[in-house]
Design a protein around this motif. Structure first.
Motif, PDB file in Angstrom:
ATOM      1  N   ALA A 202       0.813  -1.213   0.000  1.00 11.86           N
ATOM      2  CA  ALA A 202       0.000   0.000   0.000  1.00 11.86           C
ATOM      3  C   ALA A 202       0.846   1.263   0.000  1.00 11.86           C
ATOM      4  N   THR A 203       2.164   1.134   0.068  1.00 16.68           N
ATOM      5  CA  THR A 203       3.047   2.292  -0.063  1.00 16.68           C
ATOM      6  C   THR A 203       3.541   2.466  -1.497  1.00 16.68           C
ATOM      7  N   GLY A 204       3.119   1.577  -2.404  1.00 18.98           N
ATOM      8  CA  GLY A 204       3.635   1.617  -3.767  1.00 18.98           C
ATOM      9  C   GLY A 204       2.551   1.529  -4.821  1.00 18.98           C
ATOM     10  N   TRP A 205       2.648   0.510  -5.691  1.00 24.71           N
ATOM     11  CA  TRP A 205       1.764   0.356  -6.846  1.00 24.71           C
ATOM     12  C   TRP A 205       0.297   0.288  -6.420  1.00 24.71           C
ATOM     13  N   LEU A 206       0.014  -0.468  -5.371  1.00 23.58           N
ATOM     14  CA  LEU A 206      -1.363  -0.597  -4.908  1.00 23.58           C
ATOM     15  C   LEU A 206      -1.951   0.762  -4.528  1.00 23.58           C
ATOM     16  N   ARG A 207      -1.147   1.578  -3.879  1.00 22.49           N
ATOM     17  CA  ARG A 207      -1.645   2.890  -3.456  1.00 22.49           C
ATOM     18  C   ARG A 207      -1.993   3.782  -4.647  1.00 22.49           C
ATOM     19  N   SER A 208      -1.211   3.702  -5.710  1.00 27.43           N
ATOM     20  CA  SER A 208      -1.491   4.537  -6.874  1.00 27.43           C
ATOM     21  C   SER A 208      -2.830   4.152  -7.503  1.00 27.43           C
ATOM     22  N   LEU A 209      -3.133   2.856  -7.554  1.00 29.88           N
ATOM     23  CA  LEU A 209      -4.423   2.427  -8.086  1.00 29.88           C
ATOM     24  C   LEU A 209      -5.557   2.829  -7.145  1.00 29.88           C
ATOM     25  N   TRP A 210      -5.311   2.699  -5.855  1.00 27.23           N
ATOM     26  CA  TRP A 210      -6.312   3.066  -4.854  1.00 27.23           C
ATOM     27  C   TRP A 210      -6.661   4.555  -4.951  1.00 27.23           C
ATOM     28  N   GLN A 211      -5.658   5.393  -5.118  1.00 27.93           N
ATOM     29  CA  GLN A 211      -5.903   6.831  -5.249  1.00 27.93           C
ATOM     30  C   GLN A 211      -6.633   7.151  -6.545  1.00 27.93           C
ATOM     31  N   GLU A 212      -6.263   6.463  -7.599  1.00 30.37           N
ATOM     32  CA  GLU A 212      -6.872   6.701  -8.901  1.00 30.37           C
ATOM     33  C   GLU A 212      -8.359   6.364  -8.889  1.00 30.37           C
ATOM     34  N   ARG A 213      -8.726   5.289  -8.176  1.00 29.25           N
ATOM     35  CA  ARG A 213     -10.127   4.854  -8.146  1.00 29.25           C
ATOM     36  C   ARG A 213     -10.977   5.663  -7.175  1.00 29.25           C
ATOM     37  N   ASP A 214     -10.356   6.322  -6.232  1.00 30.12           N
ATOM     38  CA  ASP A 214     -11.098   7.070  -5.218  1.00 30.12           C
ATOM     39  C   ASP A 214     -12.102   6.153  -4.511  1.00 30.12           C
TER      40      ASP A 214
END
Length: 297
Positions: A202-214
């Motif tokens: 959640a500090t990397g790739w997963l977080r970027s997708l999570w932020q993108e999806r809101d």
């Protein structure tokens, strides 16, 4: 009679060493960097800090212990033993690189470049190594959740941050996606692939997708037995849907994916060279792994 602990020091070749090996001399490496607006002194200084850290950690190993050293590229050929204490000297990503080869051995992360590394997994300084190793049995550890993919032909992949399933060239992947224990709902999809990540990821790739999806789904903590998954760029068509594009996997829940492309791959923590090869008709199950990474706090 039980064996004395063995300190296994894990490191990676520095950028300076790679440059000199490629360009043959320090001077030629310096000329190459200067032609691109960089100074070799900065690279050389990071190299010296890494070497000093390795020397300090090595000298901190108790005299009654055994020692071994392994470079990142040799991890897949190194045999870890139950009594090992693994000391990772380098960046956070190096801890993720070694995690899948371990089975309960405690890991001490040593940051060689404080301020440059986030320090999420390499939490300690070289000068702390002696105290940490002397008290490693009594020192508290965090049990970090890992993710695994298991194919129907018994291929298995374990990762600390995330597992990606898709095509090797990141083109359109075709598959049927389902959730275990969810009434048997399965959806045919065409997308850029599926990512299943842990709280550490959640500090990397997963977080970027999570932020993108809101999304309203909270990110998991590194020790939480919960994963998040996202479908990347799902494409709606008469034959493919987009209703299953994000979710969480709690406890023993898993995501299943049945391949409909000629070939898909699954790789962990960004290492495409160590991937599961999946052909049309194969099914892979992705969920939390029984093993945990025992990281010294």
């Amino acid at each position: 009679m039980s064996l004395a602990p063995r300190a296994v020091v894990v490191h990676r070749t520095t950028e300076y060493e790679e440059l000199v090996a490629h360009h043959e001399t320090h001077g030629q490496a310096a000329f190459f960097l200067s032609s691109r607006g960089r100074s070799i002194e900065e690279v050389a200084e990071r190299h010296r800090r890494t070497r000093r850290a390795l020397a300090e950690v090595t000298s901190a190993v108790p005299l009654t212990w055994r020692q071994a050293r392994v470079e990142r590229s040799d991890l897949d050929r190194f045999l870890f033993a139950p009594e090992d204490v693994v000391v990772v000297v380098g960046q956070d990503g190096l801890v993720a690189n070694v995690a899948k080869y371990l089975d309960g051995q405690p890991v001490v992360g040593i940051d060689t470049d404080p301020g440059r590394n986030p320090g999420v997994l390499v939490r300690h300084r070289p000068e702390q190594a002696a105290v940490l190793l002397a008290s490693v049995v009594a020192t508290g550890v965090d049990e970090l959740t890992m993710v695994e993919a298991v194919a129907d032909d018994t291929q298995r992949l374990v990762a600390l941050n995330e597992i990606y399933l898709g095509t090797a060239g990141h083109q359109t992947a075709r598959y049927r996606l389902g959730l275990e224990n969810d009434g048997g709902v399965v959806e045919a999809q065409a997308s850029s692939g599926v990512l299943v990540g842990t709280g550490t990821g959640a500090t990397g790739w997963l977080r970027s997708l999570w932020q993108e999806r809101d999304t309203r789904l909270p990110l998991p903590s590194p020790t939480e037995d919960r994963l998040l998954w996202f479908v990347r760029e799902a494409w709606p068509s008469p034959a493919t849907g987009t209703s299953l594009v994000a979710g969480e996997l709690k406890d023993s829940a898993a995501l299943t994916l049945t391949v409909e492309s000629d070939r898909l791959i699954a790789f962990g923590d960004g290492i495409e060279t160590d991937a599961l090869e999946l052909t049309c008709g194969q099914t892979v199950r992705v969920g939390a792994c029984d093993r945990r990474l025992r990281l010294v706090g």
